[in-house]
Design a protein around this motif. Structure first.
Motif, short mmCIF file in Angstrom:
data_model
loop_
_atom_site.label_atom_id
_atom_site.label_comp_id
_atom_site.label_asym_id
_atom_site.label_seq_id
_atom_site.Cartn_x
_atom_site.Cartn_y
_atom_site.Cartn_z
N ARG A 137 0.85 -1.19 0.00
CA ARG A 137 0.00 0.00 0.00
C ARG A 137 0.89 1.25 0.00
O ARG A 137 1.57 1.53 1.00
N PRO A 138 0.92 2.00 -1.09
CA PRO A 138 1.74 3.21 -1.13
C PRO A 138 1.13 4.35 -0.32
O PRO A 138 0.04 4.21 0.24
N LYS A 139 1.84 5.46 -0.24
CA LYS A 139 1.30 6.64 0.42
C LYS A 139 -0.07 6.99 -0.17
O LYS A 139 -0.25 6.83 -1.38
N PRO A 140 -1.05 7.39 0.63
CA PRO A 140 -0.96 7.89 2.01
C PRO A 140 -0.99 6.84 3.11
O PRO A 140 -1.05 7.20 4.29
N PHE A 141 -0.96 5.56 2.75
CA PHE A 141 -0.85 4.54 3.79
C PHE A 141 0.54 4.62 4.43
O PHE A 141 1.50 5.08 3.79
N PRO A 142 0.68 4.14 5.64
CA PRO A 142 1.96 4.28 6.35
C PRO A 142 3.02 3.27 5.94
O PRO A 142 4.15 3.35 6.41
N ASP A 143 2.68 2.34 5.05
CA ASP A 143 3.58 1.23 4.73
C ASP A 143 4.99 1.66 4.33
O ASP A 143 5.97 1.04 4.78
N ARG A 173 1.31 10.93 9.67
CA ARG A 173 0.36 10.79 10.77
C ARG A 173 0.02 9.33 11.02
O ARG A 173 -0.01 8.85 12.16
N ALA A 174 -0.24 8.59 9.94
CA ALA A 174 -0.62 7.19 10.07
C ALA A 174 0.52 6.35 10.65
O ALA A 174 0.27 5.35 11.34
N ALA A 175 1.75 6.74 10.36
CA ALA A 175 2.91 5.99 10.86
C ALA A 175 3.37 6.47 12.23
O ALA A 175 4.22 5.83 12.86
#
Length: 209
Positions: A137-143, A173-175
């Motif tokens: 999952r690329p940004k905006p996910f934290p992966d 933020r997610a990370a």
């Protein structure tokens, strides 16, 4: 910020001014299929999303999207490098950080990232490069940031992420990683900067919010 061990950067708009390169690149694809050039909303979209997302955004028909992706794979990205400019103070900052911090890139670029770093002599300046191809999952996910944290064995508070868009803000933020907003005061961030040379002050503990 004395506990920071890893500095991660977005690419487009942070390491390089890529607006005109993105404009020329995607307009080239659109023109090949007889479509008009991008408007400003579309230009903003392609600045922060993956190439797959960008093509889907620009081509409504599924068959057109598949054809556009196939055509895109045949393009020599080198012809668009002349539209790119490296951000001021970047090389000096990276030289200063060498042997002090681990450096990484978290970008939604795919197969153009390596070429870009090679052309500007930056391949050896980063300890890790994470593109959208390297994560589920690329940004905006934290992966992408999770991958960076895992690689260097650090906690979120021991890293910072430098970005310029809402996608970067959401990723940090997610990370749970402190966020430095570059030349975008509208973003919610731990710190705002107008020049990359300001990062040195933050890392040395003299930066202000």
């Amino acid at each position: 910020m004395n506990d920071v061990r890893v500095v991660a950067f977005d690419c487009d708009g942070v390491l390089f001014d890529t607006v005109e390169a993105n404009r020329a690149y995607y307009n080239h694809i659109l023109a090949h299929f007889g479509h008009p050039a991008m408007d400003e909303h579309q230009l903003r979209y392609v600045h922060i999303h993956t190439v797959q997302q960008c093509v889907a955004h620009l081509f409504a028909d599924d068959a057109d999207r598949q054809a556009a992706m196939a055509f895109r794979a045949s393009i020599d990205y080198g012809k668009f490098l002349k539209y790119l400019t490296i951000e001021p103070h970047l090389k000096a900052l990276l030289d200063w950080m060498r042997n002090r911090y681990k450096t990484a890139i978290a970008t939604n670029r795919t197969d153009t990232m390596e070429r870009l770093l090679r052309e500007f002599g930056l391949v050896d300046q980063f300890d890790l490069v994470v593109t959208s191809r390297d994560v589920e999952r690329p940004k905006p996910f934290p992966d992408p940031l999770f991958k960076i944290l895992s690689r260097f064995g650090v906690e979120p508070r021991q890293a910072v992420f430098v970005g310029d868009s809402e996608v970067d803000e959401a990723t940090a933020r997610a990370a749970g990683v402190p966020f430095i907003a570059y030349r975008n005061p509208a973003l919610e961030a731990n710190w705002h900067i107008e020049s990359l040379e300001e990062i040195k002050g933050f890392l040395q503990g003299s930066g202000t919010a």
